[in-house]
Enzyme design. Structure first.
Site, PDB file in Angstrom:
ATOM      1  CG  LEU A 186      -1.818  -1.220   1.341  1.00 45.75           C
ATOM      2  CD1 LEU A 186      -2.778  -1.044   2.502  1.00 45.75           C
ATOM      3  CD2 LEU A 186      -2.565  -1.469   0.048  1.00 45.75           C
ATOM      4  N   GLY A 215      -1.594   6.369  -0.133  1.00 46.11           N
ATOM      5  CA  GLY A 215      -2.084   7.384   0.796  1.00 46.11           C
ATOM      6  C   GLY A 215      -1.376   8.717   0.608  1.00 46.11           C
ATOM      7  NE  ARG A 255      -1.301  10.389   9.942  1.00 44.44           N
ATOM      8  CZ  ARG A 255      -1.658   9.150  10.300  1.00 44.44           C
ATOM      9  NH1 ARG A 255      -1.712   8.822  11.576  1.00 44.44           N
ATOM     10  NH2 ARG A 255      -1.953   8.253   9.369  1.00 44.44           N
ATOM     11  N   GLY A 275      -9.043   4.900   1.340  1.00 49.62           N
ATOM     12  CA  GLY A 275      -8.934   3.883   2.378  1.00 49.62           C
ATOM     13  C   GLY A 275      -8.070   2.709   1.973  1.00 49.62           C
ATOM     14  CG  ASP A 325       2.819   3.680   6.579  1.00 50.00           C
ATOM     15  OD1 ASP A 325       2.571   2.472   6.452  1.00 50.00           O
ATOM     16  OD2 ASP A 325       2.049   4.472   7.161  1.00 50.00           O
ATOM     17  CG  ASN A 352      -3.780  -3.515  11.916  1.00 50.59           C
ATOM     18  OD1 ASN A 352      -3.056  -4.439  11.548  1.00 50.59           O
ATOM     19  ND2 ASN A 352      -4.520  -2.795  11.080  1.00 50.59           N
ATOM     20  CG  ASN A 369      54.946  15.241  -4.380  1.00 50.65           C
ATOM     21  OD1 ASN A 369      54.416  14.591  -3.485  1.00 50.65           O
ATOM     22  ND2 ASN A 369      55.197  16.542  -4.265  1.00 50.65           N
ATOM     23  CG  ASN A 374      38.773  22.305 -14.441  1.00 53.95           C
ATOM     24  OD1 ASN A 374      38.876  23.367 -13.835  1.00 53.95           O
ATOM     25  ND2 ASN A 374      37.794  21.457 -14.217  1.00 53.95           N
ATOM     26  CB  ALA A 395      58.346  26.947  -6.598  1.00 56.81           C
TER      27      ALA A 395
END
Ligand code: UD1
Ligand code: MG
Length: 478
Positions: free
Chosen positions: A11, A14, A18, A83, A109, A176, A383, A392, A429
């Site tokens: 099911l 629904g 809530r 229902g 659920d 239930n 490295n 990029n 560098a």
């Protein structure tokens, strides 16, 4: 698995009022799957001939999910009559007309319901020749659930919904669970007789059980002790409670399988995750989606790994990674951000304050500090100097960079893509690398340094710097 003479109706039609959400209730996530995903996974595991999710509210979103991830399910649509009883009726219409097997009904659920609970229920149902079996549990706070009414000798009588219950009935704490087994033909007939005369004006599935009893058939209510297996999620408070419980169970299962998890309350692991033996997961870690952690890997503290594969013996600290691979023995973090397409080779390193994307970094290669590596392929044992940016993006298009094996790039380089650096090349560098560097060459474009004598003493006279410089000169001249 051979198909059984069994159909599972799930099911999911629904509204989920809530939840107070624009997203359908059964699509809210729990440990990496929508609620419905948990329920359909369980339904599939039963080996039924038919799995029939019933949808209505937000049916496009729900159906799209079902079609993608549970393609063998047959989606049924509920009409405007509300229902759970009507939902099942619509589900039954999707079955072959002559289907006369057993119907299992589960709710989208109620996510933690497991296969063995349903199997046990099926066995007692068939052995006892029941027309209907209802699963129940006892709750300290039964508010919101349908209550189980039993006769003085304990036989099932009927289910009364919270909204229809008298004060006396509301005091009953057997509820239930919303999980049922029915004889298909008898259920069809019973549902045809169920009306909508109740507080919610809905056709209740629960009334079908009472109807069957009324017709003289046998109906049982079977209770289980582990209330979490049948916890229904109706609002977000319940969602968080069930999420915490499921997470605790997932952590416990991994702990018992040989994974060290120091703080299970503070370690969140999706059901879709796999973890190898002797892995160590430290607090504040989230393992999500299709994530795999290799044996002996150490993850955390504070990692978020989504759809990421971590190799054996790797170390990942304070890292956010999505759609990435981290090789055996590799090291990542702290403070690393691995975006999709990152593939770090064995024993490689992605270090502190480093962001990567679409980056293949070969075995033994290192990007240790303060760098961005995007759309790049780096060979083995290279490295990358601290503070290096792979530029990029030219403002319109993305381009790739290729760095060879055993390359040493200097600190604070910019690799302006597209660019290729040959094996064993160096870059100095501070170089903005705009031209390819051949194997073994040194790339540099640094302008010669010029020192302007007495600049501080004349242009910044009287400052602390000038005073320090003056003092140093005097000390040197003595
Ligand atoms: C239902 C049971 C209640 C039980 C509880 C367990 C009924 C009448 N009540 O109440 O006895 O204690 O589950 O969690 O069955 N759904 C549809 N179509 C609808 C209405 C609901 O498919 O018209 C689906 C929902 O999507 C949900 C499930 O049925 O997955 C249960 O519906 P929900 O509204 O949550 O029922 P509860 O009030 O929780
Ligand atoms: Mg419910």
């Amino acid at each position: 698995m051979s198909e059984r003479h069994l159909a599972v109706v799930v099911l999911a039609a629904g509204q989920g009022t809530r939840m107070k959400s624009t997203k359908p209730k059964v699509m809210h996530e729990l440990a990496g799957l929508p609620l419905l995903g948990h329920v359909l996974t369980t339904a599939n595991a039963l080996g039924a001939a038919h799995v029939v999710p019933v949808v209505r509210h937000e049916k496009e979103a729900i159906s799209a999910y079902i079609t993608e991830f549970f393609p063998t399910a047959v989606i049924a649509e509920q009409d405007e009559i509300p229902g759970t009883g009507r939902a099942v009726e619509c589900g039954l219409q999707a079955l072959p007309n002559d289907f006369d097997g057993v119907i299992v009904v589960t709710s989208g659920d109620v996510p933690l319901l497991d296969v063995s609970t349903i199997e046990t229920m099926l066995a007692t149902h068939l052995d006892g020749g029941y027309a209907a079996s209802v699963l129940t549990t006892f709750l300290d706070d039964p508010t919101g659930y349908g209550r189980i009414l039993r006769s003085t000798d304990g036989e099932f009588l009927q289910i009364v919904e919270q909204k229809d219950a008298s004060e006396q009935q509301r005091a009953i704490n057997e509820v239930n669970a919303g999980v049922y087994v029915f004889d298909a033909k008898l259920l069809r007939n019973a549902l045809a007789k169920v009306g909508t005369h109740n507080a919610q004006g809905e056709k209740y599935l629960t009334d079908a059980a009472a109807e069957l009893l009324h017709e003289g058939h046998r109906v049982q209510a079977v209770s289980i002790d582990d209330e979490w297996l049948v916890a229904g999620i109706n609002d977000r408070a319940q969602l968080s409670e069930v999420a915490a419980e499921l997470n605790w169970r997932i952590n416990r299962a991994w702990q018992l399988a040989g994974v060290t998890i120091l703080d299970p309350n503070n370690t969140w692991i999706d059901v879709t995750v796999a973890i190898g033996q002797d892995a160590v997961i430290l607090p504040g870690t989230y393992l999500q989606g299709i994530t795999e952690i290799g044996a002996g890997a150490k993850i955390g503290p504070e990692c978020v790994l989504v759809d990421t594969k971590v190799g054996e013996g790797a170390t990942v600290i304070k890292t956010h990674a999505t759609g990435s691979r981290i090789g055996d023995g590799a090291s990542v973090g702290p403070f690393s951000y691995l975006r999709p397409g990152t593939d770090l080779g064995a024993d490689g390193k992605i270090g502190t304050f480093v962001e990567t994307k679409n980056a293949i970094i070969g075995a033994g290669s290192k990007v240790p500090h303060l760098s961005y590596v995007g759309d790049a392929e780096i060979g083995t044992n290279s490295n990358i100097g601290a503070g290096t940016i792979f530029a990029n993006y030219d403002g319109v298009k993305k381009h790739r960079s290729t760095i060879g094996n055993d390359v040493r790039s200097g600190s604070h380089n910019v690799f302006v893509a597209p660019i290729t650096i040959g094996d064993g090349a160096y870059t100095a560098a501070g170089t903005v690398v705009r031209r390819d560097v051949k194997p073994g060459d040194l790339g540099m474009n640094v302008a010669p340094q010029k020192n302007i004598a007495d600049w501080v003493l004349t242009k910044r006279e009287g400052t602390d710097a000038a005073k320090a410089a003056q003092a140093a000169r005097e000390a040197n001249s003595n």
